[in-house]
Design a protein around this motif. Structure first.
Motif, short mmCIF file in Angstrom:
data_model
loop_
_atom_site.label_atom_id
_atom_site.label_comp_id
_atom_site.label_asym_id
_atom_site.label_seq_id
_atom_site.Cartn_x
_atom_site.Cartn_y
_atom_site.Cartn_z
N LEU A 150 6.91 -11.66 6.28
CA LEU A 150 7.04 -10.98 5.00
C LEU A 150 5.99 -11.48 4.00
O LEU A 150 5.39 -10.68 3.27
N VAL A 151 5.77 -12.80 3.95
CA VAL A 151 4.76 -13.35 3.04
C VAL A 151 3.38 -12.77 3.34
O VAL A 151 2.68 -12.29 2.45
N ALA A 152 2.98 -12.83 4.62
CA ALA A 152 1.67 -12.30 5.01
C ALA A 152 1.61 -10.79 4.82
O ALA A 152 0.56 -10.24 4.43
N ASN A 153 2.73 -10.11 5.07
CA ASN A 153 2.78 -8.66 4.94
C ASN A 153 2.59 -8.23 3.48
O ASN A 153 1.80 -7.34 3.19
N VAL A 154 3.29 -8.89 2.56
CA VAL A 154 3.19 -8.54 1.14
C VAL A 154 1.78 -8.84 0.62
O VAL A 154 1.15 -7.99 -0.03
N LEU A 155 1.28 -10.03 0.91
CA LEU A 155 -0.05 -10.40 0.43
C LEU A 155 -1.13 -9.49 1.01
O LEU A 155 -2.04 -9.03 0.31
N GLY A 156 -1.03 -9.21 2.31
CA GLY A 156 -2.02 -8.35 2.95
C GLY A 156 -1.94 -6.92 2.46
O GLY A 156 -2.97 -6.27 2.22
N GLY A 157 -0.71 -6.40 2.29
CA GLY A 157 -0.55 -5.03 1.81
C GLY A 157 -1.09 -4.83 0.42
O GLY A 157 -1.80 -3.85 0.14
N VAL A 158 -0.80 -5.78 -0.48
CA VAL A 158 -1.28 -5.68 -1.86
C VAL A 158 -2.80 -5.83 -1.91
O VAL A 158 -3.50 -5.08 -2.62
N ALA A 159 -3.33 -6.80 -1.14
CA ALA A 159 -4.78 -7.02 -1.15
C ALA A 159 -5.53 -5.82 -0.60
O ALA A 159 -6.54 -5.38 -1.17
N TRP A 160 -5.02 -5.26 0.49
CA TRP A 160 -5.71 -4.11 1.11
C TRP A 160 -5.59 -2.86 0.25
O TRP A 160 -6.60 -2.23 -0.09
N ALA A 161 -4.36 -2.50 -0.11
CA ALA A 161 -4.14 -1.27 -0.86
C ALA A 161 -4.72 -1.36 -2.27
O ALA A 161 -5.45 -0.47 -2.72
N GLY A 162 -4.41 -2.47 -2.97
CA GLY A 162 -4.93 -2.63 -4.32
C GLY A 162 -6.43 -2.79 -4.35
O GLY A 162 -7.12 -2.18 -5.19
N GLY A 163 -6.97 -3.58 -3.43
CA GLY A 163 -8.41 -3.79 -3.38
C GLY A 163 -9.18 -2.53 -3.02
O GLY A 163 -10.21 -2.22 -3.64
N THR A 164 -8.66 -1.79 -2.05
CA THR A 164 -9.33 -0.55 -1.65
C THR A 164 -9.30 0.47 -2.78
O THR A 164 -10.32 1.11 -3.09
N THR A 165 -8.14 0.62 -3.42
CA THR A 165 -8.02 1.58 -4.51
C THR A 165 -8.95 1.22 -5.66
O THR A 165 -9.69 2.08 -6.18
N ALA A 166 -8.93 -0.05 -6.06
CA ALA A 166 -9.78 -0.49 -7.18
C ALA A 166 -11.26 -0.33 -6.84
O ALA A 166 -12.05 0.16 -7.66
N GLY A 167 -11.64 -0.75 -5.63
CA GLY A 167 -13.05 -0.67 -5.23
C GLY A 167 -13.56 0.75 -5.20
O GLY A 167 -14.63 1.06 -5.73
N VAL A 168 -12.79 1.65 -4.55
CA VAL A 168 -13.21 3.04 -4.46
C VAL A 168 -13.20 3.71 -5.83
O VAL A 168 -14.10 4.51 -6.16
N TYR A 169 -12.21 3.37 -6.66
CA TYR A 169 -12.12 3.95 -8.00
C TYR A 169 -13.36 3.61 -8.83
O TYR A 169 -14.01 4.50 -9.38
N TYR A 170 -13.69 2.32 -8.91
CA TYR A 170 -14.83 1.92 -9.72
C TYR A 170 -16.15 2.39 -9.11
O TYR A 170 -17.08 2.74 -9.84
N LEU A 171 -16.21 2.42 -7.79
CA LEU A 171 -17.41 2.95 -7.14
C LEU A 171 -17.59 4.43 -7.48
O LEU A 171 -18.71 4.88 -7.76
#
Length: 213
Positions: A141-162
């Protein structure tokens, strides 16, 4: 019609639902194009069609919930589950794919769950495989939450600003600049694909060596 063009034809609330549902089902173990849907929704957010924060939250929630359900399914179904999936989806759950993913889990533990969110193969296998291998749920669960937030949030933010920067940049340059940008993008993509293919081939040799010995 491209995915982003299709998404523009439906109400924003259903874009959020679609992002969460597709990513959740993919994380559960069903081979769906979750990353394509997320990137397309993030591009729409850069154009003001949808809210990037809501897109990131829906994607993160879908990833976390889907992986957790996949974990429970894998815990209950065990290895027999992957045998059935291998017969139905050989391109995604074949013996070589399972052996490679299992090797990464045995070698990296929680990090395989975290970084697996960024790898197409492990993004589908992470939850069910962690459950089948009886990884303690709290660690998963710890790895799942951290990975999910990092991937989804990071991808969304990166693509948005790009998307925002690209839109402003393209308005200020001629078609020559656009051609140069496209060529650079294609060259970079090809280089990254070669690097990824080389890394994947190196990973494949390890399980084969172990099984041969």
């Amino acid at each position: 019609m491209h995915v982003d063009e299709w998404l523009q034809t439906i109400p924003s609330v259903w874009v959020y639902v679609l992002v969460g549902a597709v990513i959740g089902l993919e994380s559960l173990g069903i081979p769906l194009p979750g990353e394509i849907v997320l990137v397309s929704a993030a591009l729409l957010s850069s154009r003001g069609v949808v809210d990037p924060l809501v897109v990131g939250l829906c994607a993160s929630g879908g990833a976390i919930v889907g992986d957790s359900i996949g974990y429970l399914i894998g815990r209950k179904g065990g290895r027999a589950l992957f045998d059935r999936l291998g017969r139905r989806f050989p391109k995604h759950f074949g013996p070589a794919h399972i052996a490679r993913a299992e090797h990464m889990f045995n070698r990296h533990g929680m990090w395989a769950v975290f970084f697996g969110r960024f790898i197409a193969l492990l993004r589908i296998l992470a939850g069910p495989l962690a459950g089948a291998l009886h990884m303690p749920y709290w660690r998963f669960l710890v790895a799942n939450v951290l990975g999910g937030v990092a991937w989804a949030g990071g991808t969304t933010a990166g693509v948005y600003y790009l998307g925002v920067v690209a839109d402003k940049w393209l308005k200020g340059f001629s078609w020559v600049g656009l051609v140069v940008a496209v060529l650079v993008g294609i060259g970079t993509t090809l280089w990254l694909k070669r690097k990824a293919a080389k890394a994947a081939s190196e990973e494949e040799t390890v399980p084969e060596t172990v099984s041969a010995s």
